[in-house]
Write a protein that holds these residues in place. Structure first.
Motif, PDB file in Angstrom:
ATOM      1  N   THR A  40       0.815  -1.344  -0.118  1.00  0.00           N
ATOM      2  CA  THR A  40       0.161  -0.076   0.015  1.00  0.00           C
ATOM      3  C   THR A  40       0.825   1.387   0.076  1.00  0.00           C
ATOM      4  N   LEU A  41       1.938   1.352   0.797  1.00  0.00           N
ATOM      5  CA  LEU A  41       2.743   2.442   0.850  1.00  0.00           C
ATOM      6  C   LEU A  41       3.433   2.613  -0.435  1.00  0.00           C
ATOM      7  N   LEU A  42       4.013   1.513  -1.349  1.00  0.00           N
ATOM      8  CA  LEU A  42       4.391   1.710  -2.447  1.00  0.00           C
ATOM      9  C   LEU A  42       3.798   2.023  -3.380  1.00  0.00           C
ATOM     10  N   LYS A  43       2.199   1.689  -3.536  1.00  0.00           N
ATOM     11  CA  LYS A  43       1.299   2.405  -4.273  1.00  0.00           C
ATOM     12  C   LYS A  43       0.758   3.736  -4.188  1.00  0.00           C
ATOM     13  N   ILE A  44       1.026   4.264  -3.025  1.00  0.00           N
ATOM     14  CA  ILE A  44       0.828   5.552  -2.618  1.00  0.00           C
ATOM     15  C   ILE A  44       2.058   6.443  -3.287  1.00  0.00           C
ATOM     16  N   LEU A  45       3.384   5.742  -2.786  1.00  0.00           N
ATOM     17  CA  LEU A  45       4.207   6.550  -3.196  1.00  0.00           C
ATOM     18  C   LEU A  45       4.601   6.827  -4.987  1.00  0.00           C
ATOM     19  N   LEU A  46       3.835   5.855  -5.580  1.00  0.00           N
ATOM     20  CA  LEU A  46       3.945   5.804  -6.948  1.00  0.00           C
ATOM     21  C   LEU A  46       2.507   6.982  -7.447  1.00  0.00           C
ATOM     22  N   GLY A  47       1.756   7.388  -6.650  1.00  0.00           N
ATOM     23  CA  GLY A  47       0.773   8.315  -6.659  1.00  0.00           C
ATOM     24  C   GLY A  47      -0.298   7.521  -7.594  1.00  0.00           C
ATOM     25  N   LEU A  48      -0.610   6.181  -7.404  1.00  0.00           N
ATOM     26  CA  LEU A  48      -1.623   5.449  -7.952  1.00  0.00           C
ATOM     27  C   LEU A  48      -2.956   5.373  -6.995  1.00  0.00           C
ATOM     28  N   VAL A  49      -2.542   5.219  -5.759  1.00  0.00           N
ATOM     29  CA  VAL A  49      -3.683   5.122  -4.731  1.00  0.00           C
ATOM     30  C   VAL A  49      -3.586   6.392  -3.870  1.00  0.00           C
ATOM     31  N   PRO A  50      -4.624   7.182  -3.810  1.00  0.00           N
ATOM     32  CA  PRO A  50      -5.130   8.311  -2.911  1.00  0.00           C
ATOM     33  C   PRO A  50      -4.800   7.863  -1.461  1.00  0.00           C
ATOM     34  N   ALA A  51      -4.228   8.774  -0.731  1.00  0.00           N
ATOM     35  CA  ALA A  51      -4.082   8.310   0.425  1.00  0.00           C
ATOM     36  C   ALA A  51      -5.340   8.858   1.546  1.00  0.00           C
ATOM     37  N   THR A  52      -5.773   8.241   2.493  1.00  0.00           N
ATOM     38  CA  THR A  52      -6.980   8.947   3.231  1.00  0.00           C
ATOM     39  C   THR A  52      -6.531  10.093   4.121  1.00  0.00           C
ATOM     40  N   GLY A  53      -5.536  10.210   4.626  1.00  0.00           N
ATOM     41  CA  GLY A  53      -4.836  10.999   5.153  1.00  0.00           C
ATOM     42  C   GLY A  53      -3.608  11.427   5.076  1.00  0.00           C
ATOM     43  N   GLY A  54      -2.907  12.748   5.628  1.00  0.00           N
ATOM     44  CA  GLY A  54      -1.464  12.886   5.411  1.00  0.00           C
ATOM     45  C   GLY A  54      -0.979  13.071   4.041  1.00  0.00           C
ATOM     46  N   ARG A  55       0.282  13.171   3.980  1.00  0.00           N
ATOM     47  CA  ARG A  55       0.783  13.703   2.885  1.00  0.00           C
ATOM     48  C   ARG A  55       2.245  12.970   2.505  1.00  0.00           C
ATOM     49  N   ALA A  56       2.660  12.780   1.013  1.00  0.00           N
ATOM     50  CA  ALA A  56       3.838  11.909   0.896  1.00  0.00           C
ATOM     51  C   ALA A  56       4.491  12.761  -0.210  1.00  0.00           C
ATOM     52  N   GLU A  57       5.715  12.673  -0.091  1.00  0.00           N
ATOM     53  CA  GLU A  57       6.522  13.219  -0.909  1.00  0.00           C
ATOM     54  C   GLU A  57       7.758  12.431  -1.631  1.00  0.00           C
ATOM     55  N   VAL A  58       7.616  12.187  -2.912  1.00  0.00           N
ATOM     56  CA  VAL A  58       9.076  11.553  -3.411  1.00  0.00           C
ATOM     57  C   VAL A  58       9.748  12.370  -4.426  1.00  0.00           C
ATOM     58  N   LEU A  59      11.002  12.520  -4.199  1.00  0.00           N
ATOM     59  CA  LEU A  59      11.854  13.082  -4.783  1.00  0.00           C
ATOM     60  C   LEU A  59      11.619  14.535  -5.005  1.00  0.00           C
ATOM     61  N   GLY A  60      11.064  15.234  -3.956  1.00  0.00           N
ATOM     62  CA  GLY A  60      10.549  16.415  -4.048  1.00  0.00           C
ATOM     63  C   GLY A  60       9.273  16.841  -4.800  1.00  0.00           C
ATOM     64  N   HIS A  61       8.431  15.630  -5.181  1.00  0.00           N
ATOM     65  CA  HIS A  61       7.138  15.895  -5.804  1.00  0.00           C
ATOM     66  C   HIS A  61       6.053  15.371  -4.937  1.00  0.00           C
ATOM     67  N   ASP A  62       5.082  16.211  -4.665  1.00  0.00           N
ATOM     68  CA  ASP A  62       3.827  15.750  -3.964  1.00  0.00           C
ATOM     69  C   ASP A  62       3.359  14.603  -4.640  1.00  0.00           C
ATOM     70  N   VAL A  63       3.042  13.500  -4.213  1.00  0.00           N
ATOM     71  CA  VAL A  63       2.589  12.417  -4.844  1.00  0.00           C
ATOM     72  C   VAL A  63       1.067  12.260  -5.284  1.00  0.00           C
ATOM     73  N   LEU A  64       0.394  13.193  -4.830  1.00  0.00           N
ATOM     74  CA  LEU A  64      -1.056  13.312  -4.932  1.00  0.00           C
ATOM     75  C   LEU A  64      -1.141  14.169  -6.237  1.00  0.00           C
ATOM     76  N   THR A  65      -0.672  15.439  -6.493  1.00  0.00           N
ATOM     77  CA  THR A  65      -0.698  16.640  -7.336  1.00  0.00           C
ATOM     78  C   THR A  65       0.253  16.095  -8.562  1.00  0.00           C
ATOM     79  N   GLU A  66       1.323  15.793  -8.269  1.00  0.00           N
ATOM     80  CA  GLU A  66       2.454  15.586  -9.361  1.00  0.00           C
ATOM     81  C   GLU A  66       2.767  13.880  -9.473  1.00  0.00           C
ATOM     82  N   GLY A  67       1.930  13.192  -9.404  1.00  0.00           N
ATOM     83  CA  GLY A  67       1.983  11.929  -9.978  1.00  0.00           C
ATOM     84  C   GLY A  67       2.890  11.329 -11.136  1.00  0.00           C
ATOM     85  N   PRO A  68       2.379  11.974 -12.432  1.00  0.00           N
ATOM     86  CA  PRO A  68       3.289  11.587 -13.349  1.00  0.00           C
ATOM     87  C   PRO A  68       4.694  11.974 -13.372  1.00  0.00           C
TER      88      PRO A  68
END
Lengths: 331, 299
Positions: A40-68
């Motif tokens: 589940t954590l990996l899928k959220i990090l890939l920006g595929l599954v939206p988290a219910t709460g909180g935020r995640a950032e990968v390589l300086g990009h917010d996974v929710l808004t900058e998935g691609p």
């Protein structure tokens, strides 16, 4: 990679429970039982599954808004089968590199290079349906590296491999982190594997962080020495002789565990002299490290809330030499 | 890099293991990625870039589909006819079984294969969004279907021009046939794509698509046959024609060209309804495809 208060609620199951975590360069092992929230954590990090709460950032990009943007810089090796059987590894890796935005010519060059690195030789031109599990895992790894990602997420890369193929795969994972300069997050439920390849270890349990620190901190020297001697009834004679010399020793398997902190003289000298006096062959003296499984043995599970947190969170197997798997968590 | 002849004192070249080299070149955007996916999908639909065996069926079907057009070409060349023995639009109606088998068998190549083998996870872990992926797959199938439909028209048109038939008449009729081909391809690609994307089993998708197209067309044809008889009510047949892509195509073909079909749409309103249903059906299918892959991404 940074996550703050990340929560994923599937309704019936709370997969991630306010997880806060920061992962840096190098190889990070993500340990946890099935259902601990790794995938589940990996899928959220890939920006595929939206988290219910909180935020995640990968390589300086917010996974929710900058998935691609995240997915352009991340490579992913899924746990399950994902290779079309009627395509050759060579064609497939070229195609997947192009799917990450590489032009055709560059994709061809990259595919040839990564296939060489993972060790797929002539068989790369054969349809992947005829591959062994080890070759399939290599092809999966090659497609994850094809676009030169800054971070690769490897979900159980050693699943289903025989001991030789497992060693090879772990060697590759270590090379990706150390020689290729690509950050790696690798999941496993086998602690022995992660002990060997990762710089950091993150332990998840029921969607919560159990512990995160450097692997060597997990494996602090315990202050004891392990001694192996050869000869007639060597261990018992050695143990009693050491005790006489004021150095308590206990038999552990085929070795003796000696408390290095005791006595006034250097314990190593005592061991050497004792073995010499008894006429025993001194095979080795080594520092006794803890293993990751001890961390689990130490960690008492916190009382959980009324809801089930993941499935079967009580089994974390340890795998050493590919023959013994044991439950190490106290019930 | 220095002159290779200086690589060793003896002047021989050596191979250096450079280790892992990072990629610093160009990275293309979503548009280029989608285009590349469409092209690959189009090639895959004809078995290109896949195993030798997977090329057999699409090319046999394409060959059979083109055979009548080539025969017409021969007849025209040696028989000296003053008109084409088969109309441009009529052609697809005559070879509709081949067309149905083609879309039914090749839609799973584009839609079921990735789902069945889990490859979809790799696509979804790449920059393209799930909706764009679905649209690219659909575009590949649409392009392959159009090739299947348009090639015979092109051959017939070339034959007509070479045998010096009236250019303006032929161009107008071929143009209408092209428009009809696009409408039919849109709906067939949509219907077969949706079925293939909901069934990960190739065999099931093939059978379900053929059954749906053939059974729906069969029922509609029976109803149209009965209502088109003397004393029947043609309007029932006209409405029945709305319920199958093939009968919609046939109805519009009869309304817009010289070709015959039972109970074609008799009013402009009905013609618009036929076009509207074809377009709406295609749009609905594309929407379902996008929804299907969006669900796959978040599950």
């Amino acid at each position: 990679m940074r996550v703050e208060h990340l929560t994923k609620d599937y309704g019936a199951v709370l997969a991630l429970d306010a997880l806060t975590l920061e992962v840096g360069e190098g190889t990070t092992g993500l340990v946890g039982a099935n259902g601990a929230g790794k995938s589940t954590l990996l899928k959220i990090l890939l920006g595929l599954v939206p988290a219910t709460g909180g935020r995640a950032e990968v390589l300086g990009h917010d996974v929710l808004t900058e998935g691609p943007e995240v997915r352009a810089k991340v490579g992913y090796l899924p746990e399950h089968d994902c290779l079309p059987p009627d395509v050759s590894a060579s064609d497939f890796v070229v195609h997947m590199a192009m799917m990450s935005g590489l032009p055709r010519v560059a994709a061809r060059e990259r595919a040839a290079e990564v296939l060489r690195h993972v060790g797929l030789a002539e068989e790369r031109y054969r349809p992947m349906g005829g591959y062994s599990t080890g070759m399939k895992q290599k092809a999966k790894l090659a497609q994850a590296l094809a676009h030169d990602p800054r971070l690769v997420l490897l979900d159980e890369p050693t699943n289903g491999l025989d001991p030789a193929a497992r060693d090879e795969m772990l060697g590759l994972v270590r090379r990706i982190g150390h020689d290729f300069g690509i950050a790696v997050i690798v999941t496993s439920h086998l602690l022995g594997e992660l002990e060997r390849v990762s710089d950091h270890v993150v332990v998840l349990d029921g969607g919560r962080l159990l512990r995160a620190s450097r692997t060597d901190e997990f494996l602090d020297a315990t202050g004891a020495l392990l001694v192996e001697v050869l000869g007639d009834d060597a261990q018992a004679r050695m143990a009693s002789a050491l005790a006489t010399a004021g150095v308590p020793a206990t038999v552990r398997g085929s070795m003796l565990s000696v408390d290095a902190a005791s006595g006034t003289r250097d314990v190593r000298d005592v061991i050497r002299d004792t073995a010499s006096d008894l006429g025993l062959g001194l095979v080795r003296i080594q520092a006794d490290h803890r293993h990751l499984e001890d961390v689990f043995a130490d960690a008492e599970p916190e009382p959980t809330s009324g809801r089930p947190a993941g499935r079967g969170a009580e089994h974390v197997g340890r795998h050493r030499g590919a023959e013994e798997v044991s439950d190490v968590r106290p019930e | 890099m220095s002159d290779p002849s200086e690589a060793t004192p003896q002047g021989r070249s050596v191979i250096h293991d450079l280790g892992y080299r990072p990629y610093t070149g160009q990275r293309l955007g979503a548009g280029a990625i989608a285009r590349s996916l469409v092209v690959t999908g189009f090639r895959n639909a004809f078995g290109l870039g896949r195993s030798g065996r997977s090329k057999v069926l699409p090319f046999v079907l394409l060959g059979l589909n083109l055979l009548p057009a080539l025969i017409v070409g021969g007849v025209m060349a040696f028989g000296g006819l003053d008109r084409l023995p088969i109309g441009y639009a009529e052609y697809a109606s005559t070879t509709q079984v081949l067309l149905g088998v083609f879309v039914a068998s090749q839609a799973p190549v584009l839609f079921s294969r990735d789902l069945r083998h889990g490859t979809i996870a790799l696509y979804l872990a790449r920059p393209l969004r799930s909706g764009a992926y679905a649209l690219a797959r659909w575009a590949s199938l649409l392009a392959a279907t159009l090739v299947f439909l348009v090639l015979p028209i092109v051959i017939l048109y070339a034959v007509a021009l070479l045998t010096e038939l009236d250019v303006s008449d032929q161009t107008r009729e071929a143009g209408i046939a092209l428009g009809l081909a696009v409408l039919l391809a849109l709906s067939l690609a949509g219907v077969s794509g949706v079925i293939a994307s909901w069934s990960t089993r190739r065999g099931f998708a093939v059978v379900a698509t053929i059954a749906l197209l053939v059974v729906a067309n069969g029922i509609v044809t029976v109803v149209q046959g009965i209502s088109g008889e003397e004393g029947g009510r043609p309007v029932v047949g006209e409405v029945a024609g709305l319920f199958s892509p093939y009968s919609l195509y046939r109805g519009l073909m009869a309304a817009w060209t010289d070709a015959d079909a039972p109970t074609p749409p008799s009013t402009t309103g009905m013609e618009l309804a036929y076009v509207g249903v074809l377009v709406a059906l295609s749009a609905l299918c594309v929407g379902l495809l996008v929804a299907r892959y969006r669900r796959e991404a978040t599950s």
